[in-house]
Every structure is written in structure tokens, then in C-alpha cells.
Write a protein that holds these residues in place. Structure first.
Motif, PDB file in Angstrom:
ATOM      1  N   HIS A  94      -2.343   1.595   9.800  1.00  0.00           N
ATOM      2  CA  HIS A  94      -3.309   0.643  10.341  1.00  0.00           C
ATOM      3  C   HIS A  94      -2.594  -0.049  11.495  1.00  0.00           C
ATOM      4  O   HIS A  94      -1.861  -1.028  11.302  1.00  0.00           O
ATOM      5  CB  HIS A  94      -3.736  -0.359   9.271  1.00  0.00           C
ATOM      6  CG  HIS A  94      -4.953  -1.140   9.650  1.00  0.00           C
ATOM      7  ND1 HIS A  94      -5.053  -1.808  10.861  1.00  0.00           N
ATOM      8  CD2 HIS A  94      -6.132  -1.339   9.004  1.00  0.00           C
ATOM      9  CE1 HIS A  94      -6.242  -2.407  10.923  1.00  0.00           C
ATOM     10  NE2 HIS A  94      -6.916  -2.133   9.810  1.00  0.00           N
ATOM     11  N   ASN A 127      -7.516   0.869   5.234  1.00  0.00           N
ATOM     12  CA  ASN A 127      -6.329   1.675   5.407  1.00  0.00           C
ATOM     13  C   ASN A 127      -6.362   2.828   4.395  1.00  0.00           C
ATOM     14  O   ASN A 127      -6.674   2.626   3.231  1.00  0.00           O
ATOM     15  CB  ASN A 127      -5.084   0.798   5.159  1.00  0.00           C
ATOM     16  CG  ASN A 127      -3.888   1.282   5.939  1.00  0.00           C
ATOM     17  OD1 ASN A 127      -3.999   2.215   6.742  1.00  0.00           O
ATOM     18  ND2 ASN A 127      -2.755   0.673   5.712  1.00  0.00           N
ATOM     19  N   GLY A 128      -6.087   4.044   4.874  1.00  0.00           N
ATOM     20  CA  GLY A 128      -6.112   5.209   3.997  1.00  0.00           C
ATOM     21  C   GLY A 128      -7.411   5.980   4.025  1.00  0.00           C
ATOM     22  O   GLY A 128      -7.505   7.073   3.466  1.00  0.00           O
ATOM     23  N   GLN A 178       0.800  -1.232   0.000  1.00  0.00           N
ATOM     24  CA  GLN A 178       0.000   0.000   0.000  1.00  0.00           C
ATOM     25  C   GLN A 178       0.829   1.276   0.000  1.00  0.00           C
ATOM     26  O   GLN A 178       0.419   2.286   0.586  1.00  0.00           O
ATOM     27  CB  GLN A 178      -0.962  -0.026   1.181  1.00  0.00           C
ATOM     28  CG  GLN A 178      -1.972  -1.167   1.042  1.00  0.00           C
ATOM     29  CD  GLN A 178      -3.072  -1.075   2.064  1.00  0.00           C
ATOM     30  OE1 GLN A 178      -2.842  -1.094   3.259  1.00  0.00           O
ATOM     31  NE2 GLN A 178      -4.305  -0.959   1.588  1.00  0.00           N
ATOM     32  N   SER A 179       1.968   1.237  -0.689  1.00  0.00           N
ATOM     33  CA  SER A 179       2.810   2.434  -0.718  1.00  0.00           C
ATOM     34  C   SER A 179       2.153   3.564  -1.509  1.00  0.00           C
ATOM     35  O   SER A 179       2.590   4.703  -1.453  1.00  0.00           O
ATOM     36  CB  SER A 179       4.173   2.095  -1.323  1.00  0.00           C
ATOM     37  OG  SER A 179       4.002   1.544  -2.605  1.00  0.00           O
ATOM     38  N   VAL A 215       5.974   4.583   5.690  1.00  0.00           N
ATOM     39  CA  VAL A 215       4.692   4.429   4.974  1.00  0.00           C
ATOM     40  C   VAL A 215       4.875   3.869   3.561  1.00  0.00           C
ATOM     41  O   VAL A 215       3.890   3.500   2.913  1.00  0.00           O
ATOM     42  CB  VAL A 215       3.888   5.757   4.906  1.00  0.00           C
ATOM     43  CG1 VAL A 215       3.510   6.233   6.292  1.00  0.00           C
ATOM     44  CG2 VAL A 215       4.631   6.840   4.128  1.00  0.00           C
ATOM     45  N   LYS A 216       6.121   3.815   3.081  1.00  0.00           N
ATOM     46  CA  LYS A 216       6.367   3.272   1.741  1.00  0.00           C
ATOM     47  C   LYS A 216       6.668   1.780   1.749  1.00  0.00           C
ATOM     48  O   LYS A 216       6.542   1.109   0.727  1.00  0.00           O
ATOM     49  CB  LYS A 216       7.519   4.023   1.064  1.00  0.00           C
ATOM     50  CG  LYS A 216       7.158   5.444   0.647  1.00  0.00           C
ATOM     51  CD  LYS A 216       5.972   5.476  -0.317  1.00  0.00           C
ATOM     52  CE  LYS A 216       5.596   6.883  -0.748  1.00  0.00           C
ATOM     53  NZ  LYS A 216       4.141   6.995  -1.020  1.00  0.00           N
ATOM     54  N   ASP A 264      -2.431   9.725  11.173  1.00  0.00           N
ATOM     55  CA  ASP A 264      -2.303   9.535   9.721  1.00  0.00           C
ATOM     56  C   ASP A 264      -3.123   8.339   9.210  1.00  0.00           C
ATOM     57  O   ASP A 264      -3.072   7.243   9.771  1.00  0.00           O
ATOM     58  CB  ASP A 264      -0.829   9.340   9.362  1.00  0.00           C
ATOM     59  CG  ASP A 264      -0.578   9.475   7.865  1.00  0.00           C
ATOM     60  OD1 ASP A 264      -0.012  10.504   7.451  1.00  0.00           O
ATOM     61  OD2 ASP A 264      -0.959   8.552   7.108  1.00  0.00           O
ATOM     62  N   LEU A 311      -0.804   4.776  -0.984  1.00  0.00           N
ATOM     63  CA  LEU A 311      -1.802   5.509  -0.196  1.00  0.00           C
ATOM     64  C   LEU A 311      -1.428   6.981  -0.036  1.00  0.00           C
ATOM     65  O   LEU A 311      -0.271   7.335   0.106  1.00  0.00           O
ATOM     66  CB  LEU A 311      -1.964   4.885   1.195  1.00  0.00           C
ATOM     67  CG  LEU A 311      -2.712   3.559   1.268  1.00  0.00           C
ATOM     68  CD1 LEU A 311      -2.679   3.026   2.696  1.00  0.00           C
ATOM     69  CD2 LEU A 311      -4.160   3.709   0.793  1.00  0.00           C
ATOM     70  N   SER A 312      -2.451   7.815  -0.007  1.00  0.00           N
ATOM     71  CA  SER A 312      -2.254   9.256   0.159  1.00  0.00           C
ATOM     72  C   SER A 312      -2.379   9.643   1.618  1.00  0.00           C
ATOM     73  O   SER A 312      -3.094   9.018   2.391  1.00  0.00           O
ATOM     74  CB  SER A 312      -3.314  10.015  -0.646  1.00  0.00           C
ATOM     75  OG  SER A 312      -3.396  11.365  -0.232  1.00  0.00           O
ATOM     76  N   ARG A 313      -1.683  10.693   1.997  1.00  0.00           N
ATOM     77  CA  ARG A 313      -1.822  11.283   3.324  1.00  0.00           C
ATOM     78  C   ARG A 313      -3.237  11.847   3.530  1.00  0.00           C
ATOM     79  O   ARG A 313      -3.710  11.958   4.643  1.00  0.00           O
ATOM     80  CB  ARG A 313      -0.779  12.407   3.398  1.00  0.00           C
ATOM     81  CG  ARG A 313      -0.932  13.417   4.450  1.00  0.00           C
ATOM     82  CD  ARG A 313       0.053  14.569   4.224  1.00  0.00           C
ATOM     83  NE  ARG A 313       1.423  14.107   4.219  1.00  0.00           N
ATOM     84  CZ  ARG A 313       2.489  14.905   4.053  1.00  0.00           C
ATOM     85  NH1 ARG A 313       2.305  16.204   3.887  1.00  0.00           N
ATOM     86  NH2 ARG A 313       3.694  14.417   4.051  1.00  0.00           N
ATOM     87  N   ARG A 320      -2.762   6.413   6.817  1.00  0.00           N
ATOM     88  CA  ARG A 320      -2.013   5.273   6.263  1.00  0.00           C
ATOM     89  C   ARG A 320      -1.521   4.295   7.325  1.00  0.00           C
ATOM     90  O   ARG A 320      -0.949   3.259   6.980  1.00  0.00           O
ATOM     91  CB  ARG A 320      -0.805   5.794   5.459  1.00  0.00           C
ATOM     92  CG  ARG A 320      -1.215   6.565   4.229  1.00  0.00           C
ATOM     93  CD  ARG A 320      -0.054   7.358   3.680  1.00  0.00           C
ATOM     94  NE  ARG A 320       0.329   8.452   4.604  1.00  0.00           N
ATOM     95  CZ  ARG A 320       1.264   9.361   4.342  1.00  0.00           C
ATOM     96  NH1 ARG A 320       1.914   9.316   3.189  1.00  0.00           N
ATOM     97  NH2 ARG A 320       1.539  10.318   5.205  1.00  0.00           N
TER      98      ARG A 320
END
Lengths: 165, 165
Positions: B42, A51-52, A20-21, B154-155, B38, A23-25, B40
Motif C-alpha cells: 500500500h 491492502n492485499g 499485516q504480515s 512485506v513481513k 504486489d 497477507l498473501s501474494r 501487499r
């Protein structure tokens, strides 16, 4: 005392499967949830969030403190959330808790806290949630958000919206 | 604007399948996690936590504010948690953010906030996490807890523990 080691070990497997890299902030559902730190609340599962999807804020009691206002202003004005959901819950530790007695005991045992510490205890769950909703609605930097209050029942898993939001 | 209605609808299905009324208020793993709001992150999935395992505290930036200290004292001294994990993350909205500019803009647009609002921005992720760990370690009412700081990427989904905890 190995809960953190267990979490770090579990994370290795999580990271191996992580995809899930992208995903947006900015939360996809433009939603912010304010709820309690209680271990029985699995926010994503109980609210059907992926998530996200949402900013999630948690403290003891789902209380709208200055710190929650700071976080909500950031969420609404910078991260683009438009709806705010306050989720209190039954059997909350702060419900009919004697915070003064605890503070006095800790002070006797460990000395005074560097800054005074109010526990934000409350006597009525729904009245407390309503108060937190009002604190957000009356903040000038959060006026453009939609705010609703709900109570989570830890015995049934159900969310019950407060009358009048 | 239907994110809250969607969450309430999703919850009906969750409650229908709900079987965890036996869970205790006291976290099974005696763990408290302080992390960011955030979208992102979980927390349960990334740390391998089940419902009932941990107290989870979240605000903008995983900052140990007075409100987080209040919540952690309650978690440690009343709910019996013994380990505290601070989880900051890469690409945090507060990282190299101009909080003064945002405050000034919101004040021009909506008038002043009723109480001053510091966003707790920071320039270095690991240094910020270390500062938050130290705030907990130096609080007399949290001295008996074990505190460790980690950064979530997060990446990649990976947790990386800070050198020196």
C-alpha cells in the motif's frame, strides 16, 4: 529535495504499527487494476480496496504496453487474478499532448535517448480506454480474464464505466 | 467474479465524500515512486503519501523497462518531479521465478504471444534494485533527477535503503 527522506521517516511510524504480515501474494479479490501514474489517483480509496486485495499497475496514461501485458500475464496466470479493470482519467497529461515536440526538445537539450521513446499520447479519453481494453482481450494468454474499462473524473472522484465495457 | 462491481459500488460512496477537486496534476512533493504491482504494497500508507503528493508507477517487479523510462521522462520533464524512488520488496513473485518455464507452458496451452514476453525475473533483490537505479541514472533525459533504491519488507512493513543509494 527531501521527499524520499520524508517517506523513509514516515515509514518508521508505519512499520511500528504494521500488523499485516499475514497477507498473501495472491490478491484476495482476484483483481488487477491498470491505471495512470497521476498523483490525483488514490487507487485504494477511490475503488474501496484494502491492502492485499488487488494487483495495481500504473504507468503514464494507463496504456497497455508490452510491459503491462507482461505484468498482467504474471498477475493472471501466476497470482490468480481473474478480473482486469482499466482506469483512465480526465485531465490526463497525455490527452492532446504533443509527444513529438517534447521528444525533439529533449533530444536537442540532452542528446538522443538510447532507445526510441513514444509517449503514447491520445486525443479521446474513452476511445483510448477502449483500445487498451481490446489489447488485453486480444492477447491469447489473457483470454480467460474479464476486462472492463472505466474513466475516473478527477474533479468529482467518480468512476464511469464505458458503454460496452 | 464481482470485484469490479464491488469497486464501482465502493466508488459511489467515495465520490459522495470527495472534496479534492483542487489537486494539481503536478505532484506536490515532486516525487515519483517506481514499485511492484504486489497486492501487499500500500504505497501511500507505507510511504506516508497523501493524494496529490507523488506519481506512482507500478509493474511486475519494479523493473525499469522502456515503459517505465517513458513514464519517468514524462513525470520528470513534464510533471516536474525531481526525486525518484525505486521500491522493490521481499517475497517478490519474480524473485527466483522460472519465467522460461511459464512462457513455454503458456505457449503450449494457448499458442504463442504476439510479441515475445520476457518476465524480467531476478535472483537477488538488492542487486536487482541497484540495476534499476542504474538504468535511470544512465538515461540522458533523467540525469537531473535524484534516484534512490529501497527494499520493502512485506513481513515488517519496513523500508530499508540500499547501501550506496
Amino acid at each position: 529535495m527531501n521527499a524520499i527522506d520524508d517517506a523513509l521517516n514516515a515509514n518508521r511510524e508505519f512499520a511500528r504499527r504494521f500488523t499485516q504480515s499475514y497477507l498473501s501474494r495472491r490478491p484476495a479479490r482476484q483483481l488487477a487494476v491498470v491505471t495512470c501514474l497521476d498523483a490525483r489517483l488514490h487507487v485504494e480509496e477511490a475503488l474501496g480496496l484494502a491492502n492485499g486485495d488487488a494487483n495495481i499497475l500504473r504507468n503514464a496514461g494507463a496504456i497497455v504496453t508490452d510491459d503491462v501485458l507482461r505484468s498482467l500475464v504474471f498477475s493472471h496466470q501466476v497470482l490468480g487474478t481473474r478480473e482486469i479493470m482499466i482506469v483512465g482519467h480526465t485531465e490526463c497529461g497525455l490527452l492532446r499532448f504533443d509527444g513529438q515536440e517534447l521528444g525533439a526538445r529533449l533530444e536537442r537539450q540532452f542528446g538522443p535517448a538510447p532507445s526510441p521513446l513514444a509517449f503514447h499520447v491520445f486525443d479521446d479519453l474513452e476511445a483510448n480506454i477502449s483500445r487498451q481494453v481490446q489489447k488485453i482481450k486480444s492477447h491469447p494468454w489473457l483470454k480467460s480474464a474479464l476486462v472492463r474499462g472505466v474513466a475516473y473524473d478527477v474533479k468529482t472522484g467518480m468512476l464511469n464505466e464505458l458503454k460496452g465495457g
